[in-house]
Design a protein around this motif. Structure first.
Motif, PDB file in Angstrom:
ATOM      1  N   TYR A 267       0.870  -1.179   0.000  1.00 42.65           N
ATOM      2  CA  TYR A 267       0.000   0.000   0.000  1.00 42.65           C
ATOM      3  C   TYR A 267       0.902   1.223   0.000  1.00 42.65           C
ATOM      4  CZ  TYR A 267      -3.743  -3.234   0.810  1.00 42.65           C
ATOM      5  OH  TYR A 267      -4.643  -4.267   0.664  1.00 42.65           O
TER       6      TYR A 267
ATOM      7  N   LEU B 244      -3.928   3.638   0.716  1.00 46.55           N
ATOM      8  CA  LEU B 244      -3.939   3.857   2.176  1.00 46.55           C
ATOM      9  C   LEU B 244      -5.318   4.311   2.661  1.00 46.55           C
ATOM     10  CD1 LEU B 244      -0.449   5.530   2.600  1.00 46.55           C
ATOM     11  CD2 LEU B 244      -1.109   3.230   3.319  1.00 46.55           C
ATOM     12  N   GLU B 245      -5.982   5.131   1.862  1.00 53.24           N
ATOM     13  CA  GLU B 245      -7.333   5.588   2.219  1.00 53.24           C
ATOM     14  C   GLU B 245      -8.302   4.400   2.222  1.00 53.24           C
ATOM     15  OE1 GLU B 245     -10.503   7.678   3.436  1.00 53.24           O
ATOM     16  OE2 GLU B 245      -8.418   8.339   3.468  1.00 53.24           O
TER      17      GLU B 245
ATOM     18  N   LYS C  43     -10.679  -1.072   6.584  1.00 59.52           N
ATOM     19  CA  LYS C  43      -9.972  -1.871   7.600  1.00 59.52           C
ATOM     20  C   LYS C  43      -9.750  -3.323   7.140  1.00 59.52           C
ATOM     21  CE  LYS C  43     -10.827   1.143  11.295  1.00 59.52           C
ATOM     22  NZ  LYS C  43     -10.739   2.356  10.542  1.00 59.52           N
TER      23      LYS C  43
ATOM     24  N   ARG D 262      -7.644   2.410   5.358  1.00 57.76           N
ATOM     25  CA  ARG D 262      -8.158   3.110   6.535  1.00 57.76           C
ATOM     26  C   ARG D 262      -9.688   3.027   6.596  1.00 57.76           C
ATOM     27  NH1 ARG D 262     -10.597   7.302   7.989  1.00 57.76           N
ATOM     28  NH2 ARG D 262     -10.674   8.372   6.012  1.00 57.76           N
ATOM     29  N   ARG D 263     -10.327   3.213   5.449  1.00 58.15           N
ATOM     30  CA  ARG D 263     -11.786   3.236   5.382  1.00 58.15           C
ATOM     31  C   ARG D 263     -12.399   1.853   5.617  1.00 58.15           C
ATOM     32  NH1 ARG D 263     -12.034   4.766   0.594  1.00 58.15           N
ATOM     33  NH2 ARG D 263     -12.888   2.927  -0.414  1.00 58.15           N
TER      34      ARG D 263
END
Length: 173
Positions: A144, A150-151, A157, A154-155
């Motif tokens: 990543y 990365l978003e 999981k 994060r969003r």
């Protein structure tokens, strides 16, 4: 967006190819600087190293084919014949994953008590790295390295399916 995707594909295929070439030179420098590792004498090193190199060339070709199609046809979808090739390579890679530990066993038998543990450890690291590369290419994205990835991580999981794995689902339709 097209230019951004084109740049991304170019970065990926050139990065994989550069890594494949650089690893050759790095292995030569390590073998020369640390002769006690006996790297070039270990079957496990060659099996692991060549498997890793083979995977990097595959990754480079995959991203190159996507880049070329985007440039020529303005499509980011992987050509069907490329996906079919990688479906077959997936099987070959699994065979290599299964056979490589036999190279480690052969080293144990050949070297007996004089086994160069540090060289064997490095060979094991290369093998594990190659297996992770295989997973990254053919199953789950493990790398990543941009904001979008990365978003997503994060969003949601959770890890993404690899690009090639998503292409395989198109073959089944």
């Amino acid at each position: 967006m097209r230019k951004s995707l084109e740049k991304r594909f170019s970065f990926l295929f050139s990065g994989e190819l550069t890594a494949a070439v650089m690893f050759i030179f790095v292995s030569m420098m390590v073998d020369r600087a640390y002769p006690g590792l006996h790297l070039y004498s270990l079957l496990s090193f060659w099996a692991s190293f060549l498997f890793l190199e083979f995977l990097l060339v595959q990754g480079s070709y995959y991203w190159f084919s996507k880049w070329r199609r985007l440039k020529k046809e303005n499509l980011s979808v992987t050509p069907k014949k490329v996906v079919e090739l990688f479906w077959n390579l997936k099987r070959l890679n699994l065979v290599l994953i299964i056979l490589t530990p036999f190279a480690f066993a052969a080293d144990f038998m050949r070297w007996n008590s004089a086994l160069p543990i540090d060289g064997l450890s490095l060979s094991c690291f290369i093998y594990l790295f190659a297996v992770l590369e295989y997973i990254n290419y053919f199953h789950i994205q493990l790398s990543y390295d941009n904001r979008s990835d990365l978003e997503y991580l994060r969003r949601t999981k959770r890890l993404k399916k690899s690009s090639l794995n998503r292409d395989f689902t198109l073959l089944k339709k």
